[in-house]
Scaffold this motif. Structure first.
Motif, short mmCIF file in Angstrom:
data_model
loop_
_atom_site.label_atom_id
_atom_site.label_comp_id
_atom_site.label_asym_id
_atom_site.label_seq_id
_atom_site.Cartn_x
_atom_site.Cartn_y
_atom_site.Cartn_z
N LEU A 234 0.87 -1.17 -0.04
CA LEU A 234 0.07 0.08 0.16
C LEU A 234 0.82 1.23 -0.20
O LEU A 234 0.53 2.14 -0.62
N MET A 235 1.88 1.37 0.76
CA MET A 235 2.94 2.30 0.92
C MET A 235 3.74 2.34 -0.27
O MET A 235 3.93 3.72 -0.89
N GLY A 236 4.32 1.31 -0.46
CA GLY A 236 5.39 1.42 -1.55
C GLY A 236 4.87 1.67 -2.81
O GLY A 236 5.70 2.14 -3.73
N LEU A 237 3.94 1.41 -3.46
CA LEU A 237 3.30 1.41 -4.66
C LEU A 237 2.69 2.85 -4.87
O LEU A 237 2.64 3.36 -5.90
N ARG A 238 2.98 3.66 -3.70
CA ARG A 238 2.68 5.31 -3.94
C ARG A 238 3.81 5.84 -4.74
O ARG A 238 3.60 6.95 -5.05
N LEU A 239 5.09 5.26 -4.48
CA LEU A 239 6.17 5.65 -4.90
C LEU A 239 6.40 5.64 -6.33
O LEU A 239 6.06 4.26 -6.81
N ALA A 240 7.06 6.57 -6.96
CA ALA A 240 7.55 6.27 -8.70
C ALA A 240 8.41 5.23 -8.54
O ALA A 240 8.55 4.56 -9.57
N GLU A 241 9.15 4.96 -7.89
CA GLU A 241 10.40 3.87 -7.66
C GLU A 241 9.64 2.47 -7.69
O GLU A 241 10.27 1.37 -7.97
N GLY A 242 8.52 2.58 -6.98
CA GLY A 242 7.77 1.14 -6.80
C GLY A 242 8.41 0.18 -5.58
O GLY A 242 9.23 0.86 -4.88
N ILE A 243 8.37 -0.98 -5.79
CA ILE A 243 8.55 -1.86 -4.69
C ILE A 243 9.49 -3.11 -5.17
O ILE A 243 9.49 -3.30 -6.25
N ASP A 244 10.27 -3.64 -4.27
CA ASP A 244 10.97 -4.81 -4.49
C ASP A 244 10.28 -6.10 -4.38
O ASP A 244 9.98 -6.35 -3.04
N PRO A 245 9.76 -6.59 -5.32
CA PRO A 245 8.94 -8.07 -4.99
C PRO A 245 9.37 -8.87 -4.13
O PRO A 245 8.65 -9.59 -3.40
N GLN A 246 10.73 -9.15 -4.10
CA GLN A 246 11.32 -9.96 -3.46
C GLN A 246 11.25 -9.64 -1.85
O GLN A 246 11.02 -10.64 -1.06
N ARG A 247 11.35 -8.49 -1.49
CA ARG A 247 11.09 -7.99 -0.16
C ARG A 247 9.63 -8.08 0.33
O ARG A 247 9.44 -8.57 1.34
N TYR A 248 8.77 -8.11 -0.73
CA TYR A 248 7.20 -8.43 -0.19
C TYR A 248 7.19 -9.95 0.04
O TYR A 248 6.52 -10.27 0.94
N ALA A 249 8.01 -10.90 -0.78
CA ALA A 249 7.76 -12.11 -0.69
C ALA A 249 8.23 -12.63 0.58
O ALA A 249 7.83 -13.50 1.32
N ALA A 250 9.40 -12.10 1.16
CA ALA A 250 10.04 -12.22 2.23
C ALA A 250 9.17 -11.74 3.49
O ALA A 250 9.26 -12.55 4.34
N MET A 251 8.55 -10.87 3.42
CA MET A 251 7.36 -10.23 4.37
C MET A 251 6.25 -11.25 4.58
O MET A 251 5.82 -11.71 5.78
N ALA A 252 5.59 -11.49 3.25
CA ALA A 252 4.45 -12.09 3.37
C ALA A 252 4.67 -13.81 3.28
O ALA A 252 3.60 -14.49 3.78
N GLY A 253 5.93 -14.23 2.91
CA GLY A 253 5.83 -15.82 2.93
C GLY A 253 5.37 -16.39 1.49
O GLY A 253 4.93 -17.50 1.48
N ARG A 254 4.93 -15.36 0.68
CA ARG A 254 4.65 -15.99 -0.39
C ARG A 254 4.79 -14.90 -1.65
O ARG A 254 4.82 -13.68 -1.41
N ASN A 255 4.84 -15.21 -2.89
CA ASN A 255 5.11 -13.99 -4.23
C ASN A 255 3.81 -13.65 -4.25
O ASN A 255 2.50 -14.16 -3.92
#
Length: 386
Positions: free
Chosen positions: A323-344
């Motif tokens: 929610l927060m990261g996609l507000r940024l023009a730079e976007g997010i690292d999907p691997q960081r998301y996966a590490a948090m969520a435990g899923r891709n």
């Protein structure tokens, strides 16, 4: 601006809850008091809450501090100094730390601004909101356009870094009028502008007026034209959007707000402040009592004002990061998301959003919303998080 640099960034948000008057569009935790405020007592309570928070997350280096509100520029410079001293007593403040203070043009005096600078503030953010007297009156602001420009000039003379806010998509506002106002504003802005589309927040005077048909804001098509005008003019002036509502020259982004949007750690101090603390490998969500006097009594009896203090699940952390990261023009690292969520993230959803032109993957593998996707950001995030 590389996305996950500054990976150990730690911010401190300090909430000063008082204003001279309550703006009719505002749903922030701000309060008007006609009796004198016991500033020294509040400052002692801030120091207590800082000490209590530091005991939970010791050894941090503070990269950013932000005095928000309310109207922090109603505080004496000596109060700001005392709060900064309390932060420095319990944590280390980075040598190049960013210390921002929000100010209203009505409370800008050069002597006071010099006092803030001496106290350690090195960046100010001014609530200008409009450069049109009729619009300012409608927004419930107490300053004129000229007072606002004078305040910006004072800020420019004292601080190397300053920013100011404007609100657009106001009643009866046309893209042509906004283009002219925004161009005037950019001529006064050194490196950063926050440009917010007027939204009708529940339980505000504007909400009641809007419901009664007495306040008409631009429809979706006009609002989209105003948004596109904003992006175009700012980009051409060298102030591209680095976040949905924030524009800066490259390198001049508000580093404190990046702490939030990049999912880093921050302490929230003062009435109604929120925090995210990393403790024992988990992430703790904190929030304090919103009512200023009730917060004060709570801190004086318990040492802190927390009313929410709970661990976030992995799923909650990942959703917040998205929610927060996609507000940024730079976007997010999907691997960081996966590490948090435990899923891709769901590759099918990504593919559909990419085909619709709302999402793209950069050469470095970051996932970001496209310029075409930003006006429908909420829908994009909801789709990805589902």
């Amino acid at each position: 601006m590389s996305g996950d640099s500054n990976a150990r960034a730690f911010g401190v948000y300090v909430h000063w809850p008082f204003c001279l008057s309550k703006c009719p569009y505002c749903d922030f935790n701000s309060h008007v008091r006609h009796a004198a405020i016991d500033e020294a007592r509040f400052v002692r309570a801030f120091a207590s809450e800082i000490a209590a928070t530091a005991a939970r997350v010791p050894g941090r280096t503070v990269s950013t501090i932000f005095f928000g509100g309310g109207t922090p520029s109603l505080m004496q410079p000596s109060s700001v100094q005392a709060i900064l001293d309390a932060i420095a007593k319990h944590w280390t403040i980075a040598p190049n730390g960013e210390v921002t203070l929000e100010a209203n043009p009505t409370s800008v005096e050069a002597t006071r601004f010099r006092g803030y600078r001496s106290a350690g503030v090195n960046r100010v953010s001014l609530g200008v909101q409009a450069l049109d007297d009729a619009a300012l009156k409608e927004l419930g602001r107490l300053h004129s356009a000229q007072e606002a420009l004078d305040a910006v000039a004072v800020a420019r003379s004292i601080f190397d870094r300053y920013s100011f806010d404007l609100i657009y998509a106001r009643p009866k506002q046309t893209p042509q009028a906004w283009a002219s106002e925004l161009t005037r504003a950019i001529a006064q802005a050194a490196e950063h502008l926050s440009l917010y589309q007027l939204t009708i927040e529940p339980d505000t005077p504007f909400a009641a007026l809007h419901k009664a048909g007495k306040l008409v804001i631009p429809g979706d098509d006009c609002a989209r034209d105003l948004y596109d005008t904003t992006q175009d003019i700012c980009a051409r002036a060298g102030l591209p959007a680095y976040e949905v509502s924030n524009h800066a020259r490259p390198g001049a982004e508000c580093r404190h707000n990046l702490v939030y949007w990049r999912g880093h750690e921050y302490a929230g101090v003062g009435p109604g402040a929120h925090g995210r603390l990393n403790i024992d490998g988990g992430r703790q969500a904190t929030a304090t009592e919103k009512r200023p006097e009730a917060w004060l009594m709570r801190v004086e009896s318990l040492g802190h004002g927390f009313v929410t203090d709970e661990p976030l699940t992995r799923e909650e952390q990942a959703d917040e990061f998205l929610l927060m990261g996609l507000r940024l023009a730079e976007g997010i690292d999907p691997q960081r998301y996966a590490a948090m969520a435990g899923r891709n993230l769901d590759p099918k959803r990504i593919t559909i959003l990419r085909e619709e032109g709302a999402l793209e993957t950069t050469a470095a593998g970051r996932l970001r919303v496209t310029p075409a996707g930003f006006p429908v950001l909420d829908a994009v995030v909801a789709d990805l998080a589902a």
